[in-house]
Design a protein around this motif. Structure first.
Motif, mmCIF file in Angstrom:
data_model
loop_
_atom_site.group_PDB
_atom_site.id
_atom_site.type_symbol
_atom_site.label_atom_id
_atom_site.label_comp_id
_atom_site.label_asym_id
_atom_site.label_seq_id
_atom_site.Cartn_x
_atom_site.Cartn_y
_atom_site.Cartn_z
ATOM 1 N N HIS A 152 5.921 3.335 10.185
ATOM 2 C CA HIS A 152 5.185 3.450 8.923
ATOM 3 C C HIS A 152 5.842 2.687 7.770
ATOM 4 O O HIS A 152 5.528 2.936 6.626
ATOM 5 C CB HIS A 152 5.011 4.932 8.499
ATOM 6 C CG HIS A 152 4.085 5.671 9.374
ATOM 7 N ND1 HIS A 152 2.816 6.054 8.982
ATOM 8 C CD2 HIS A 152 4.221 6.114 10.644
ATOM 9 C CE1 HIS A 152 2.226 6.700 9.972
ATOM 10 N NE2 HIS A 152 3.057 6.747 10.991
ATOM 11 N N ALA A 153 6.787 1.854 8.092
ATOM 12 C CA ALA A 153 7.465 1.120 7.016
ATOM 13 C C ALA A 153 7.503 -0.350 7.380
ATOM 14 O O ALA A 153 7.819 -0.704 8.511
ATOM 15 C CB ALA A 153 8.886 1.640 6.820
ATOM 16 N N GLY A 154 7.163 -1.195 6.406
ATOM 17 C CA GLY A 154 7.198 -2.621 6.726
ATOM 18 C C GLY A 154 7.034 -3.482 5.507
ATOM 19 O O GLY A 154 6.836 -2.993 4.387
ATOM 20 N N THR A 197 -1.046 -5.815 1.465
ATOM 21 C CA THR A 197 0.130 -5.433 0.689
ATOM 22 C C THR A 197 -0.285 -4.890 -0.665
ATOM 23 O O THR A 197 0.359 -4.001 -1.220
ATOM 24 C CB THR A 197 1.047 -6.644 0.506
ATOM 25 O OG1 THR A 197 1.237 -7.256 1.768
ATOM 26 C CG2 THR A 197 2.386 -6.236 -0.060
ATOM 27 N N ALA A 198 -1.380 -5.464 -1.199
ATOM 28 C CA ALA A 198 -1.850 -4.999 -2.500
ATOM 29 C C ALA A 198 -2.247 -3.530 -2.439
ATOM 30 O O ALA A 198 -2.198 -2.806 -3.438
ATOM 31 C CB ALA A 198 -3.039 -5.845 -2.948
ATOM 32 N N PHE A 215 4.406 0.069 14.540
ATOM 33 C CA PHE A 215 4.365 0.099 13.084
ATOM 34 C C PHE A 215 3.399 1.159 12.585
ATOM 35 O O PHE A 215 3.712 1.988 11.725
ATOM 36 C CB PHE A 215 3.994 -1.285 12.555
ATOM 37 C CG PHE A 215 3.625 -1.323 11.117
ATOM 38 C CD1 PHE A 215 4.584 -1.028 10.126
ATOM 39 C CD2 PHE A 215 2.335 -1.637 10.703
ATOM 40 C CE1 PHE A 215 4.244 -1.052 8.791
ATOM 41 C CE2 PHE A 215 1.998 -1.660 9.363
ATOM 42 C CZ PHE A 215 2.949 -1.368 8.410
ATOM 43 N N LEU A 216 2.182 1.171 13.183
ATOM 44 C CA LEU A 216 1.133 2.051 12.663
ATOM 45 C C LEU A 216 1.409 3.514 12.971
ATOM 46 O O LEU A 216 1.054 4.391 12.204
ATOM 47 C CB LEU A 216 -0.231 1.639 13.230
ATOM 48 C CG LEU A 216 -0.862 0.394 12.590
ATOM 49 C CD1 LEU A 216 -2.181 0.069 13.289
ATOM 50 C CD2 LEU A 216 -1.108 0.602 11.112
ATOM 51 N N TYR A 259 2.071 -5.565 7.427
ATOM 52 C CA TYR A 259 0.745 -5.113 6.994
ATOM 53 C C TYR A 259 -0.319 -6.126 7.343
ATOM 54 O O TYR A 259 -1.391 -5.788 7.839
ATOM 55 C CB TYR A 259 0.749 -4.808 5.487
ATOM 56 C CG TYR A 259 1.569 -3.575 5.176
ATOM 57 C CD1 TYR A 259 0.996 -2.301 5.329
ATOM 58 C CD2 TYR A 259 2.889 -3.664 4.783
ATOM 59 C CE1 TYR A 259 1.743 -1.167 5.091
ATOM 60 C CE2 TYR A 259 3.644 -2.540 4.538
ATOM 61 C CZ TYR A 259 3.071 -1.284 4.688
ATOM 62 O OH TYR A 259 3.806 -0.172 4.459
ATOM 63 N N ALA A 260 -0.005 -7.430 7.077
ATOM 64 C CA ALA A 260 -0.997 -8.472 7.368
ATOM 65 C C ALA A 260 -1.310 -8.492 8.857
ATOM 66 O O ALA A 260 -2.475 -8.579 9.273
ATOM 67 C CB ALA A 260 -0.466 -9.823 6.911
#
Lengths: 657, 315, 357
Positions: free
Chosen positions: A411-413, A477-478, A406-407, A418-419
């Motif tokens: 790069h999309a999720g 996410t924020a 992911f990282l 993210y958590a």
């Protein structure tokens, strides 16, 4: 053969018995209909088979199967139920038994008593259905089928006085309307239990909503669902949108891809409230899970036998298999867990050694640059914000080293990516961190003044432990999609949400109709389905009745009954009041009474002319008198211009007679 | 209160003379004669059903004679065409146009003899004319004379070679009566006396057209009290609720019953319609309109009438 | 020739069977009902007690009798109790599971039952009852007692049934402002007056959950003729020959026609005047009513006991009536000249029925 066909076509020519059979069978089938989804397939087959058998018997005027055959079928059916459910107790098995009973009863019904018992079985099937489903549409179904079966009951017991079915329906509707006030009074005054005498045997229903583990893709899958998770009614202020975090499950253990709940116990820490408190009532849809989503940190709640875990998860005693309502007090600003035990620290910094090596490397590098925990956290969030990360519902598949993938690659999720990545980045440098899943946001229904939280609002975020602040919520996410937190899940995904839903939200009237329907549904659930002892108490206290006292409640019930009894008596007396009797008719009746003593009795179908002529022949001495009476009576009753004088004359004549 | 409707006693007297005259021709059938007249006065059509040879045709002929009505007889046979009933347009070579030649239906009293021997097509031509009091041919409408009265005779349906009238059409007839065999005395008289048909011609018209029309108007003015309407409603309601019948009486049937009873009351000289008047015409009016359910013992129209009559109380 | 009794015989027993099964309306609980009053159920015994008590309280009712509220008794039927049990179970289940919709169902059904009780009670209230004339029957046949039920209220009444001594009528429906006739069958065993002084009027309307009834203390009477003895056992009655009739009723005999003389005709009947005119032997014929007549004489039956004599006379009367032969009766307390007709028949049979009273 031809005759048989003809008979089956012309229902009017069927023997009365067959018509009753048809009516009763349809009542049973109507009651059975909603059970079809949760009955094993062979039970409807048995019922249809016995129905066909019965029809054949009726058409060929054959004999009903004898007792041994019926009992044999019953035993076989019952053992099949036992084999399917491994019990004869419990809702499913009970319903199955009841349905089979109805089917077998079809093979022995001969008289009104049997038919009536079939209808009683239908009532019970209705009752059983209500234990499965209490949604709003059940009420009209309930009323309609009660009416239908009651009208059939009336037809069965009309004693050959030929009430047409339409008439029976009309009469039953009237009677139902007359019964409604009493039913309402009973509903309000009937004592409700705090708990249960005996528990409903659990049904292995499928769970819905969040599960107690999280892999990449779980939450995004859930966010496609429009199902309602729960509704919240706030007593006072609503927390702002970006503060509406409904914590449900806290996940500690990580295997490189999937997060799971802790298997070991944790120490308990005290909660310190530092902000305002919110009081609200949760109306939870059945999820068949034990966890209860609450606003951040619960301080007080009313749910018997519930427990709270040290990581502030609220758990019910039983999986929530039916609509549940809980009143909770929460705060969104708190301090919690300032002291962290070693066990807890170990648990929340644990990472699989071999998994995600590049992430570890990145974390070490970034922490070295940042220097302290808070700066490090901010730099990670900044990385999510500034670099090419994107927020999407349809992320690419991730490999074994999910976080690395992911990282550094996709790069999309969605929020769980993210958590998960954030928490791993924290743990990699020794900061205790954990993943929390739950819901975020919710749609405010201004018609019903409550919040609707759907499965689409499912969310995942992190909590990290800082030495001077305790556990702090960080929502990565924020950082990447602030609108998700500020405006809700729909706003964040406006580009790629399903077409139909986007279309739906465009029209204001559709939207308000949708909200109106939901408000109605919520009203139904809150005031009818969830009318429990506390609701009853608050309603009755408005009427000045203390419902906690059983004697008070009993007395109210008795008074309601007595009032209804006399009300009904008065109403029916008024409804059955005799029509005003014509004085001419009264005189004619007096005359008949006098003639009867001379054994001259009027047959009910005898007209006045014939009757009085006959009387005159039987009593020649009074023939002229009778003729005069006849003329006067006929003139008064059937003539056009009868005057008072004729009336006077008739009165006199009858008196003298 | 207004004065009661002026009873035209002369027409009523003439009517009674007619009844006496008819009784001389058709012996021992007083009830049937009165019912036929009541039917005529109520502007209804009459269906006589019986075996051949009991005097159906004689009754129709003598009615025409004594009432001074123009009279046509149509013998219905299986090859009868609608044009044979209502008439046909014929090409006239002189002025090169079609002229409508009126058929036998253009008469004040039409006897449709053995109506169930004709094909349904011919039957329906007659029944339509009866219903609408007019005939349509080649886009022209020809009004039938007034009064217009059809007496149809019908052989019992169990006889071979019949097309029974459809149930839905039967109620176009106000009444259905049976003549039945004469009793011994009257049969003797019939055998010993002169030919009744010859005798018929010696009878003159005893009722003028004007008197007949007056009587027909008077029928509608015979008083009907609420108590009587109660009775008629009770009768109708009974047929609807009873399982003895496939279907109850229609509102049209109820109205027919009322008209017939009014007519009967007028003939009896009653002050208004009495329950007895309804009872007198009940069998004739409802016998052919009710179909008994197959599990009952009611298979004759007379039984039906009696059964209904006995089952409903006079209020 | 079939007699009246042998026509009625099988139908009467058949009807008896069906009516017995029909009592009361929820017939099928009464399995042991086929033997008569000796084996009463608890319920019937209870009803009997109530009836006796009611009679002491109210005395004999005047006709026409109007049913007042206080005369109506009402109790749940077995089905009603079952219904209550089901509702109780539902309410208990609903309460236990906190299932309010189930409670609504239970309460709605319960309230309907409660309303049904009122309607059941009201179904009888305010009806007017009076007795009608009853057709006499022969002993052993079923008598049909006629009751008229008037309804002057604004609601139709349904399924009204009369019952007495284990027999019940077909239920009837009484329309608004109308009357209905109930025909209550009764077993007859011996000649004389059949007196029924207690008739219950009951109803199970609307749902068969409640049984409401009224005990009517009316004097219902029906005349029961003696049972005619079997046709095979009946010796022919002693005929009167034409001569003796002619002798006894001189001048009254109706001359009907002349016919040719056949050998064996009595010379008394030859029309001599006609012979004188035409020289043809003709015989006077008399109308059938007087052609032969019977005198049914009590004294010819010396060998039988009283009841058998009455039965024998009854058989003779029926046969003579059916054959259209005039008959007269000679017995203690009654002597009639030979006659025919329904009135005569009734007169004679009533005399037999009430013989010795």
């Amino acid at each position: 053969m031809q005759l048989t066909v003809l008979r089956s076509l012309q229902i009017k020519y069927w023997p009365a018995n067959a018509r009753e059979l048809v009516l009763t069978t349809s009542v049973v089938l109507l009651a059975l209909l909603p059970h079809l989804p949760h009955l094993p397939f062979w039970i409807p087959l048995i019922i249809v088979a016995s129905l066909l058998w019965r029809i054949t018997i009726e058409l060929h005027a054959a004999a009903l199967p004898n007792k041994w055959l019926r009992n044999g079928i019953a035993v076989i059916a019952m053992s099949s139920v036992l084999r399917t459910f491994h019990t004869l107790n419990g809702l499913e098995a009970g319903t199955a038994l009841l349905s089979i009973m109805a089917g077998i009863k079809l093979l022995e019904t001969r008289d009104h008593r049997d038919y009536t018992i079939l209808i009683f079985i239908a009532y019970f099937l209705l009752f059983a259905e209500l234990l499965y489903d209490q949604s709003m549409w059940m009420l009209p179904y309930l009323l309609a089928s009660t009416l239908f079966s009651t009208a059939t009951l009336m037809r069965l017991h009309d004693g050959g006085s030929h009430i047409t079915y339409r008439d029976a329906l009309k009469r039953c509707t009237q009677m139902a309307l007359q019964a409604a006030p009493l039913a309402l009074l009973l509903f309000i005054f009937f004592p409700r239990l705090q708990g249960q005498f005996w528990a409903l045997p659990s049904r292995g229903g499928a769970t819905s909503g969040l599960s107690d583990e999280m892999s990449p893709g779980d939450v995004s899958q859930l966010s496609l669902s429009d199902d309602i998770a729960f509704r919240v009614e706030f007593n006072g202020e609503l927390p702002p949108m970006n503060q509406r975090y409904w914590r449900a499950v806290v996940l500690h253990e990580f295997d490189g891809r999937t997060w799971r709940r802790a298997r070991m116990g944790l120490g308990i820490g005290a909660v310190q409230k530092i902000g305002p408190m919110f009081e609200y009532r949760l109306l939870l849809e059945p999820s068949n899970q034990r966890w209860i989503p609450v606003l951040d940190v619960p301080l007080q709640w009313q749910l018997p036998n519930s427990i709270i875990l040290p990581d502030l998860q609220l758990l019910a005693a039983q999986p929530l298999s039916q609509l549940t309502s809980v009143t909770v007090q929460s705060t969104t600003q708190y301090r919690y867990g300032l002291q962290l035990s070693n066990t807890a620290r170990r648990l929340d910094t644990q990472l699989p050694v071999t998994a995600n090596p590049r992430t570890h490397e990145l974390a070490q590098r970034m922490y070295a640059q940042a220097g302290d925990d808070v700066t490090y956290i901010n730099s990670v969030l900044r990385m999510f914000n500034h670099e090419t990360f994107s927020y999407t519902l349809e992320p690419a598949k991730l490999g074994t080293n999910a976080v690395d993938d992911f990282l550094f690659n996709t790069h999309a999720g969605f929020c769980e990516h993210y958590a998960s990545a954030f928490t791993v980045l924290m743990r990699a440098v020794g900061i205790p961190a954990r993943v929390v899943t739950g819901y975020q946001g919710g749609e405010y229904n201004s018609l019903g003044h409550y919040l609707i939280v759907r499965q689409a609002d499912a969310h995942a975020w992190s909590e990290v432990w800082l030495a001077d602040q305790g556990w702090v919520r960080i929502d990565p996410t924020a950082a990447i999609a602030p609108e998700r937190v500020n405006d809700g899940s729909q706003a964040a995904l406006s580009g790629n949400e399903p077409l139909a839903r986007r279309y739906l939200h465009q029209f204001a009237w559709i939207n308000s109709a949708r909200l109106g329907w939901d408000a109605l549904n919520t009203f139904w659930k809150k005031h009818i389905v969830q009318f429990d002892s506390s609701e009853q108490q608050s309603l009755l206290s408005k009427l000045g009745i203390d419902s906690s006292d059983w004697r008070d409640l009993g007395l109210s019930l008795v008074i309601a009954f007595v009032l209804f009894f006399f009300g009904m008596l008065l109403y029916l007396t008024w409804k059955f009041k005799p029509r005003r009797v014509d004085p001419v008719v009264k005189l004619y009746e007096q005359l008949q009474h006098k003639l009867k003593k001379q054994q001259i009795v009027r047959a009910v179908h005898e007209g006045p002319n014939d009757y009085l002529k006959r009387a005159a022949i039987a009593q020649p001495s009074r023939a002229t008198q009778l003729k005069e009476i006849r003329d006067a009576y006929v003139a008064l009753r059937y003539g056009l211009n009868a005057d008072a004088q004729t009336m006077q004359r008739l009165r006199q004549l009858v008196k003298e007679f | 209160m207004n004065a009661p409707i002026q009873q035209d006693t002369s027409s009523l007297n003439a009517l009674h003379t007619t009844i006496v005259q008819l009784n001389k021709v058709i012996l021992g059938k007083d009830t049937q004669i009165r019912l036929s007249l009541a039917c005529l006065l109520a502007r209804g059509h009459l269906l006589i059903e019986d075996v051949p040879g009991v005097g159906k045709t004689t009754l129709a002929q003598s009615l025409a004679h004594t009432l001074g009505l123009s009279y046509h007889r149509i013998q219905f046979t299986s090859d009868l065409l609608p044009a044979d009933v209502i008439g046909v347009s014929i090409f006239d070579r002189n002025d090169s146009s079609f002229h409508f030649h009126k058929g036998p239906i253009f008469a004040q009293l039409v006897l449709a003899d053995e109506v169930n021997r004709a094909s349904p097509k011919a039957q329906s031509a007659l029944l339509e004319a009866m219903e609408e009091h007019q005939v349509t041919a080649d886009a022209h409408t020809y009004v039938l004379p007034a009064p217009f009265f059809v007496i149809a005779t019908q052989n019992p349906t169990y006889q071979i070679g019949t097309y029974p009238l459809p149930e839905s059409q039967l109620d176009r007839f106000l009444m259905r009566i049976e003549l039945g065999y004469p009793d011994a005395t009257h049969e003797r008289q019939l055998l010993s006396g002169q030919d009744r048909r010859e005798f018929l011609h010696t009878l003159g018209a005893t009722l003028t057209l004007q008197q007949l029309l007056t009587l027909q108007n008077q029928v509608q003015q015979v008083h009907v009290s609420p108590a009587l309407l109660d009775y008629i409603q009770a009768l109708v309601r009974y047929t609807r609720s009873s399982t003895k019948f496939v279907a109850g009486l229609s509102p049209r049937a109820a109205l027919a019953l009322l008209r017939a009873a009014q007519s009967w009351a007028l003939m009896q000289g009653h002050i208004g319609v009495l329950p007895e008047d309804v009872q007198a015409v009940l069998t004739a009016v409802i016998g052919h309109r009710l179909v008994p359910a197959n599990d009952t013992a009611l298979n004759k129209p007379t039984d039906i009438g009696h059964y209904v009559l006995k089952s409903v109380a006079v209020p | 020739m079939l007699t009246r009794l042998s026509i009625k015989g099988p139908t009467a027993t058949e009807r008896m069977h069906t009516t017995l099964l029909k009592y009361p309306q929820h017939s099928n609980f009464k399995i042991g009902c086929s033997n008569l009053s000796s084996n009463m159920s608890l319920y019937q015994r209870f009803q009997n007690r109530v009836a006796n008590w009611s009679r002491r309280r109210h005395g004999i009712d005047m006709e026409p009798f109007t049913i007042t509220n206080r005369r109506i008794y009402i109790l749940p039927t077995k089905l009603g109790l079952m219904y209550a049990a089901i509702i109780f179970a539902m309410a208990l289940g609903g309460m236990n599971y906190g299932n309010n919709l189930a409670l609504i169902l239970a309460f709605m059904l319960g309230a309907m039952g409660f309303v049904a009780m009122h309607h059941c009670h009201r179904n009888l209230a305010g009806l007017h009852i009076h007795t009608l004339a009853n057709e006499a029957v022969f002993a052993g046949q079923l008598a049909h007692l006629q009751l008229a039920i008037g309804n002057d209220s604004s609601q139709t009444r349904f399924a009204i049934q009369a019952a007495a001594n284990q027999f019940a009528s077909e239920p009837v429906r009484v329309e608004v402002n109308n009357a209905a006739q109930l025909s209550l069958p009764q077993m007859t065993t011996k000649r004389g007056w059949l007196c029924v002084d207690r008739v219950t009027l009951n109803t199970n309307y609307p749902f068969g959950l409640f049984h409401a009834w009224v005990v009517l203390h009316l004097e219902v009477k029906c005349l029961v003729y003696p049972k005619p003895i079997d046709k095979r056992d009946a010796p022919p009655p002693s005929p009167l020959d034409r001569h003796s009739v002619h002798e006894r009723r001189t001048g009254n005999d109706e001359f009907s026609s002349l016919r040719e003389f056949h050998a064996g005709d009595s010379p008394r009947h030859i029309a001599w005047k006609a012979f004188a005119r035409s020289e043809e032997l003709l015989v006077k014929q008399y109308s059938s009513t007087a052609a032969t007549a019977y005198i049914l004489d009590w004294d010819t039956l010396m060998s039988l006991d009283i009841e058998m004599r009455l039965s024998q006379l009854c058989r003779w009367i029926m046969d003579a009536h059916q054959q259209g032969i005039a008959y007269g009766i000679k017995m203690p307390g009654l002597q009639t000249p030979p006659q025919l007709g329904e009135a005569h028949r009734q007169h004679c049979l009533s005399a037999l029925a009430l013989f010795g009273n």
